[in-house]
Design a protein around this motif. Sequence first.
Motif, mmCIF file in Angstrom:
data_model
loop_
_atom_site.group_PDB
_atom_site.id
_atom_site.type_symbol
_atom_site.label_atom_id
_atom_site.label_comp_id
_atom_site.label_asym_id
_atom_site.label_seq_id
_atom_site.Cartn_x
_atom_site.Cartn_y
_atom_site.Cartn_z
ATOM 1 N N GLU A 80 8.091 5.770 0.059
ATOM 2 C CA GLU A 80 7.856 5.255 1.398
ATOM 3 C C GLU A 80 8.411 6.240 2.407
ATOM 4 O O GLU A 80 9.615 6.540 2.408
ATOM 5 C CB GLU A 80 8.521 3.885 1.573
ATOM 6 C CG GLU A 80 8.204 3.220 2.915
ATOM 7 C CD GLU A 80 8.847 1.843 3.038
ATOM 8 O OE1 GLU A 80 8.138 0.892 3.390
ATOM 9 O OE2 GLU A 80 10.067 1.747 2.760
ATOM 10 N N ALA A 81 7.509 6.747 3.271
ATOM 11 C CA ALA A 81 7.903 7.709 4.307
ATOM 12 C C ALA A 81 8.636 8.900 3.713
ATOM 13 O O ALA A 81 9.639 9.380 4.248
ATOM 14 C CB ALA A 81 8.757 7.027 5.366
ATOM 15 N N GLY A 82 8.151 9.367 2.556
ATOM 16 C CA GLY A 82 8.753 10.515 1.895
ATOM 17 C C GLY A 82 10.020 10.203 1.132
ATOM 18 O O GLY A 82 10.608 11.094 0.521
ATOM 19 N N GLN A 83 10.471 8.955 1.154
ATOM 20 C CA GLN A 83 11.699 8.562 0.458
ATOM 21 C C GLN A 83 11.348 7.849 -0.837
ATOM 22 O O GLN A 83 10.485 6.974 -0.874
ATOM 23 C CB GLN A 83 12.534 7.644 1.345
ATOM 24 C CG GLN A 83 13.861 7.236 0.717
ATOM 25 C CD GLN A 83 14.667 6.321 1.624
ATOM 26 O OE1 GLN A 83 14.190 5.922 2.685
ATOM 27 N NE2 GLN A 83 15.876 5.973 1.201
ATOM 28 N N VAL A 84 12.012 8.229 -1.903
ATOM 29 C CA VAL A 84 11.804 7.614 -3.216
ATOM 30 C C VAL A 84 12.804 6.483 -3.383
ATOM 31 O O VAL A 84 14.025 6.700 -3.344
ATOM 32 C CB VAL A 84 11.956 8.641 -4.354
ATOM 33 C CG1 VAL A 84 11.793 7.958 -5.711
ATOM 34 C CG2 VAL A 84 10.937 9.767 -4.196
ATOM 35 N N ILE A 85 12.271 5.265 -3.617
ATOM 36 C CA ILE A 85 13.125 4.074 -3.707
ATOM 37 C C ILE A 85 12.965 3.439 -5.086
ATOM 38 O O ILE A 85 11.899 2.916 -5.419
ATOM 39 C CB ILE A 85 12.737 3.043 -2.631
ATOM 40 C CG1 ILE A 85 12.776 3.681 -1.233
ATOM 41 C CG2 ILE A 85 13.645 1.818 -2.695
ATOM 42 C CD1 ILE A 85 12.193 2.801 -0.145
ATOM 43 N N PRO A 86 13.994 3.493 -5.967
ATOM 44 C CA PRO A 86 13.917 2.802 -7.253
ATOM 45 C C PRO A 86 13.950 1.292 -7.029
ATOM 46 O O PRO A 86 14.821 0.775 -6.332
ATOM 47 C CB PRO A 86 15.172 3.282 -7.985
ATOM 48 C CG PRO A 86 15.658 4.481 -7.230
ATOM 49 C CD PRO A 86 15.240 4.256 -5.815
ATOM 50 N N VAL A 87 12.991 0.587 -7.662
ATOM 51 C CA VAL A 87 12.927 -0.859 -7.461
ATOM 52 C C VAL A 87 13.165 -1.662 -8.737
ATOM 53 O O VAL A 87 13.587 -2.823 -8.680
ATOM 54 C CB VAL A 87 11.587 -1.267 -6.830
ATOM 55 C CG1 VAL A 87 11.444 -0.661 -5.442
ATOM 56 C CG2 VAL A 87 10.411 -0.845 -7.707
ATOM 57 N N ALA A 88 12.879 -1.053 -9.911
ATOM 58 C CA ALA A 88 13.077 -1.790 -11.162
ATOM 59 C C ALA A 88 13.111 -0.804 -12.319
ATOM 60 O O ALA A 88 12.582 0.316 -12.233
ATOM 61 C CB ALA A 88 11.959 -2.823 -11.368
ATOM 62 N N CYS A 89 13.729 -1.227 -13.427
ATOM 63 C CA CYS A 89 13.801 -0.408 -14.638
ATOM 64 C C CYS A 89 13.390 -1.269 -15.829
ATOM 65 O O CYS A 89 13.948 -2.356 -16.044
ATOM 66 C CB CYS A 89 15.202 0.148 -14.839
ATOM 67 S SG CYS A 89 15.393 1.159 -16.328
ATOM 68 N N ASN A 91 0.802 -1.227 0.000
ATOM 69 C CA ASN A 91 0.000 0.000 0.000
ATOM 70 C C ASN A 91 0.840 1.285 0.000
ATOM 71 O O ASN A 91 0.420 2.313 0.545
ATOM 72 C CB ASN A 91 -0.957 0.023 1.196
ATOM 73 C CG ASN A 91 -1.995 -1.078 1.110
ATOM 74 O OD1 ASN A 91 -2.589 -1.291 0.057
ATOM 75 N ND2 ASN A 91 -2.191 -1.803 2.205
ATOM 76 N N ASP A 92 2.005 1.241 -0.656
ATOM 77 C CA ASP A 92 2.827 2.447 -0.805
ATOM 78 C C ASP A 92 2.542 3.101 -2.154
ATOM 79 O O ASP A 92 2.227 2.432 -3.148
ATOM 80 C CB ASP A 92 4.316 2.102 -0.714
ATOM 81 C CG ASP A 92 4.763 1.915 0.725
ATOM 82 O OD1 ASP A 92 4.087 2.441 1.626
ATOM 83 O OD2 ASP A 92 5.784 1.236 0.939
ATOM 84 N N ASP A 93 2.664 4.449 -2.182
ATOM 85 C CA ASP A 93 2.508 5.168 -3.443
ATOM 86 C C ASP A 93 3.706 4.913 -4.350
ATOM 87 O O ASP A 93 4.797 4.523 -3.889
ATOM 88 C CB ASP A 93 2.368 6.663 -3.187
ATOM 89 C CG ASP A 93 1.042 7.004 -2.539
ATOM 90 O OD1 ASP A 93 0.066 6.252 -2.754
ATOM 91 O OD2 ASP A 93 0.982 8.013 -1.813
ATOM 92 N N MET A 94 3.483 5.153 -5.637
ATOM 93 C CA MET A 94 4.528 4.894 -6.631
ATOM 94 C C MET A 94 4.656 6.083 -7.585
ATOM 95 O O MET A 94 3.717 6.852 -7.793
ATOM 96 C CB MET A 94 4.194 3.627 -7.447
ATOM 97 C CG MET A 94 4.102 2.354 -6.638
ATOM 98 S SD MET A 94 3.394 0.989 -7.615
ATOM 99 C CE MET A 94 4.472 0.977 -9.046
ATOM 100 N N ASN A 95 5.819 6.204 -8.162
ATOM 101 C CA ASN A 95 6.086 7.116 -9.281
ATOM 102 C C ASN A 95 6.661 6.304 -10.428
ATOM 103 O O ASN A 95 7.306 5.268 -10.215
ATOM 104 C CB ASN A 95 7.095 8.208 -8.904
ATOM 105 C CG ASN A 95 6.497 9.243 -7.987
ATOM 106 O OD1 ASN A 95 5.290 9.465 -7.992
ATOM 107 N ND2 ASN A 95 7.359 9.874 -7.186
ATOM 108 N N LEU A 96 6.441 6.815 -11.651
ATOM 109 C CA LEU A 96 7.088 6.237 -12.824
ATOM 110 C C LEU A 96 8.023 7.287 -13.397
ATOM 111 O O LEU A 96 7.585 8.327 -13.901
ATOM 112 C CB LEU A 96 6.048 5.798 -13.859
ATOM 113 C CG LEU A 96 5.056 4.734 -13.380
ATOM 114 C CD1 LEU A 96 4.023 4.444 -14.463
ATOM 115 C CD2 LEU A 96 5.785 3.457 -12.980
#
Length: 499
Positions: free
Chosen positions: A378-387, A342-347
Amino acid sequence: MAHLTFLFFLISSLFLSSQANLHLQPLRNQEESFTSILVSQQGLDFIKDLLINKAISSIIPLQLPATIEKSARIPFLGNVHMVISNVTIYKIDVLSSYVKPGNTGIAIVASGTTCNLTMNWHYSYSSWLLPIEISDGGRASVQVEGMEVGLTLGLENHEGTLKLSLMDCGCYVKEITIKLDGGASWLYQGMINAFEEQIGSAVENAITNKLKYGILKLDSFLRSLPKEIPVDDNASLNVSFVENPLLSSSFIEFDINGLFTAKEKVQIPKHYRQTWQPSVFCSDQSKMLGISLDEAVFNSASALYYDAEFMEWIVDKVPDQALLNTAGWRFIIPQLYKKYPNDDMNLNISLSSPPLIRISGHNIGATVYADVIIDVVEAGQVIPVACISLEIHGSGSVKIVGNNLGGSVKLDDLVMSLKWSQIGNLRMYLIQPVMWTLVQTVVIPYANSYLGKGFPLPIIHGFTLLNAEITLSSSKVTVCSDVAYSESHNLNQLGIYFE
């Protein structure tokens, strides 16, 4: 959603227009010229008629500068002094005219021209019969018939601008009719006819001088045309002329550079694909104007904006917001939802190379290579997970909207591959529909909202395209059209004055 600068520009660049290439001969010096404009005989006739009307309205009323005087000794009357003054041309009618380009220049001839004048006349004479001087005067109307006016113009490229030169100019008066009014005009009519030659010569000189001055003003206007047209804060269109105009017996072609250039010193690749193909024809050869675009113009735009790093953006809003939350991906990438529930995402989208645009006889296509980084917030931190690497194939259609070239674009194909991942292997066949939906529901409608309005073609204010047709050919888009002129506009807006 953050700025979609790149895709908007990419797709719109399919339709952005400058002047381009409609040839009756193979393209000359294509390594330097990517756009041209061709004016047919019908277009030249249209421009010629406008300029003649402009010249007439600017010239009249025209007062001839000279006062014409004559003295003569007449038997039984004595010395007669005759004066004609305030000779003013107040009406000019052109019966027929033509413009003809050729190898040596552009000839414009007006024949069967009539010219109406007014003037003051005055007589004075003394006679041995009478001890006093007798004088008389009045007004006269003059009809000049069979006048021919001709000029030959040279047109050449001068350091990227057009230089207009007057190679020859002349005016010939065939016949003059003078009708006197006032005083004892019936008595002097025969004598006043002696002024026909001088009046004719004065008319010829006045018309010729006005034409010479008008050509100088027109040359000044042409040479003041800008070499660059601003597109936005970052780019301009190079509209400097390349070589001399091509003069044929039935058209004039102007070749310009036509490529997009950066306002800042961004280096733009110059290795655009060249074509050495036969020229493109309008299906209707009676059209006044041909405007076509080489695909190199569009590719120069994509290269410029790519090098200027305008082809990167972050998508954080879409119509279906579930696509930007890990909960919406729980069946597509289960491990993503498991690790970040349930975390928000960016592309984060960026291009790996400039978009490649190709024009064929059937469509306008674009190939885009992009990387999409999936970020979790997550908690205001942007975490890249895949490309994920995307290869996007699109096609567009074009239409004329007033003086604009508009259209629409559609998505044809989408190829994907995993570039790297911090959450293990991804099932790309499950992600494919999501990416397709993203492009189809977000990017395409956004671009089409702008493309429907269209982008302006290089038409001077006051002129409008009429019955325009669009033709696609190998590497080119061509617009063939007639033009109309609104009388509510003044040709003085072009900066051309004959006064």
